[in-house]
Scaffold this motif. Structure first.
Motif, PDB file in Angstrom:
ATOM      1  N   LEU A   1       0.840  -1.190   0.000  1.00 45.68           N
ATOM      2  CA  LEU A   1       0.000   0.000   0.000  1.00 45.68           C
ATOM      3  C   LEU A   1       0.875   1.240   0.000  1.00 45.68           C
ATOM      4  N   ASP A   2       0.491   2.230  -0.791  1.00 44.03           N
ATOM      5  CA  ASP A   2       1.098   3.557  -0.747  1.00 44.03           C
ATOM      6  C   ASP A   2       0.279   4.367   0.245  1.00 44.03           C
ATOM      7  N   LEU A   3       0.860   4.706   1.388  1.00 40.88           N
ATOM      8  CA  LEU A   3       0.105   5.358   2.445  1.00 40.88           C
ATOM      9  C   LEU A   3      -0.222   6.818   2.155  1.00 40.88           C
ATOM     10  N   ALA A   4       0.219   7.330   1.019  1.00 39.99           N
ATOM     11  CA  ALA A   4      -0.195   8.659   0.590  1.00 39.99           C
ATOM     12  C   ALA A   4      -1.473   8.605  -0.249  1.00 39.99           C
ATOM     13  N   ARG A   5      -2.013   7.372  -0.438  1.00 36.17           N
ATOM     14  CA  ARG A   5      -3.189   7.191  -1.281  1.00 36.17           C
ATOM     15  C   ARG A   5      -4.251   6.368  -0.552  1.00 36.17           C
ATOM     16  N   GLU A   6      -5.459   6.398  -1.075  1.00 33.20           N
ATOM     17  CA  GLU A   6      -6.601   5.820  -0.378  1.00 33.20           C
ATOM     18  C   GLU A   6      -6.737   4.319  -0.615  1.00 33.20           C
TER      19      GLU A   6
ATOM     20  N   GLY B   1       3.038   2.739  -9.334  1.00 27.59           N
ATOM     21  CA  GLY B   1       2.421   1.465  -9.660  1.00 27.59           C
ATOM     22  C   GLY B   1       2.449   0.460  -8.524  1.00 27.59           C
ATOM     23  N   LEU B   2       3.098   0.791  -7.406  1.00 26.92           N
ATOM     24  CA  LEU B   2       3.171  -0.140  -6.276  1.00 26.92           C
ATOM     25  C   LEU B   2       1.881  -0.179  -5.471  1.00 26.92           C
TER      26      LEU B   2
ATOM     27  N   SER C   1       7.394  -8.085 -10.550  1.00 29.93           N
ATOM     28  CA  SER C   1       6.061  -8.632 -10.329  1.00 29.93           C
ATOM     29  C   SER C   1       4.958  -7.661 -10.716  1.00 29.93           C
ATOM     30  N   ARG C   2       5.323  -6.487 -11.123  1.00 31.23           N
ATOM     31  CA  ARG C   2       4.321  -5.449 -11.339  1.00 31.23           C
ATOM     32  C   ARG C   2       3.269  -5.855 -12.355  1.00 31.23           C
ATOM     33  N   ASP C   3       3.679  -6.518 -13.442  1.00 37.61           N
ATOM     34  CA  ASP C   3       2.734  -6.881 -14.487  1.00 37.61           C
ATOM     35  C   ASP C   3       1.674  -7.871 -13.999  1.00 37.61           C
TER      36      ASP C   3
END
Length: 353
Positions: A117-122, A151-152, A204-206
């Motif tokens: 999770l990107d903690l700057a996003r919901e 993209g993470l 692993s992003r794809d």
């Protein structure tokens, strides 16, 4: 509860599983993680609620183990408003799992999967009973090692893949050894841990269920970085970006479709930077207008309308909310006793690193 340890031991906290139960436990857990998540649960779940939590400071990282009865986690714009956290949260569920949404995209994580999770996003998470390993990594330490830092958010790395299995086992083993580590050992392993996460997450992003498709990732990432580096320039617009990259407007529009459009993305990034500065105690000497101008807004009224439209509160309300929360945490006024206040204060201090 155990407090900070000896001079050479790894700093850590622990709240024992089932120490309190029911509504008191739910309130205690809510206060403990209020810097990161808002919690919700059904009345039946709250009546029988239990949780446990341990955390350690690994040099530049924060490692935690959480265990909880059925609960819902929410990382909303208001949660982001009252904290200045800019970290990635890497999680492994040892038991249980989750079903939820990340910016409108569904996600489902099974036991031993890794997700980020990107903690700057919901994000909105509907969880079963669970036990999880949680690693918080500052954005500025992880982002340089991945091609697409944006993209993470919501990325799932399945435990059934070689990289997912390796990273999952490593994080579980790391949590199992943390209590025995010295500060020097933790600091020495922090950098290699960041490199391992980046090495497993990048390839692993794809495979992510929430990854945006149909874009040239390298080009889009370069555009994002250029925008972030020029938010303070009031002249930042489509024409300026096209001249810098030598591309047509049509190409730029196509590349930025996953971002909701060029203009919308620039405004969101400017507002996000303003939001972070408004709630940061280190920026309290600046007027709201100065923060707005710092990130390319040329009219305070226009900035205030855009801010309220995005976050549901005015810039001054966001600043007041951020200050109240920070002051309450740092003063130890959590309403649940000194131990929990100390833990929340400790989390805030670590996540500022």
């Amino acid at each position: 509860m155990t407090g900070l340890r000896g001079e050479n031991e790894l700093p850590g906290f622990s709240l024992a599983w089932g120490k309190t139960t029911g509504e008191a436990a739910f309130q205690e857990w809510s206060d403990t993680v209020s810097t990161i998540f808002d919690l919700d649960a059904t009345a039946d779940s709250i009546a029988q609620f239990r949780f446990g939590f341990s955390a350690w400071h690994l040099g530049s990282l924060v490692l935690g183990v959480s265990q909880s009865d059925r609960i819902r986690f929410e990382r909303s714009s208001s949660t982001i408003a009252r904290s200045s956290i800019d970290h990635y949260l890497v999680q492994v569920y040892q038991t249980g799992g989750l079903v939820g949404e990340v910016e409108g995209s569904p996600v489902e994580v099974a036991p031993r999967d890794v997700w980020i999770l990107d903690l700057a996003r919901e994000a909105s998470i509907r969880e079963v009973d669970f036990r999880s390993i949680n690693l918080a990594i500052p954005r500025n330490l992880l982002a340089p090692f991945v091609k697409d830092p944006d993209g993470l958010h919501g990325l799932k790395i399945s435990e059934t893949t070689p990289l997912g299995g390796m990273l999952s086992r490593y994080l579980v083993d790391l949590a199992g050894q943390a209590a025995q580590m010295s500060q020097a050992e933790a600091a020495s392993i922090a950098e290699s841990t960041i490199h391992l996460v980046a090495g497993c997450a990048g390839p692993s992003r794809d495979a992510s269920e929430v990854v945006r498709t149909g874009v040239t990732t390298i080009s889009l990432t370069a555009i994002r970085r250029y925008i972030d580096g020029n938010l303070g320039n009031p002249a930042l617009d489509v024409d300026l970006i096209c001249r810098h990259f030598g591309m047509s407007r049509a190409t730029l529009y196509r590349l930025c479709e996953p971002l909701g459009g060029v203009h919308a993305h620039i405004r969101r990034r400017r507002l996000a930077r303003c939001f972070k500065d408004l709630v940061s105690p280190g920026e309290n000497s600046l007027r709201i207008s100065q923060i707005a101008y710092r990130y390319g807004f040329t009219d305070e009224a226009t900035f205030s309308r855009a801010f309220r439209s995005t976050y549901g509160l005015s810039p001054s309300e966001a600043r007041a909310e951020g200050y109240r929360h920070f002051a309450r945490v740092m003063a130890g006024d959590q309403g649940t006793g000194a131990n929990e206040a100390d833990l929340s204060k400790w989390i805030v201090e670590l996540m500022k690193l």
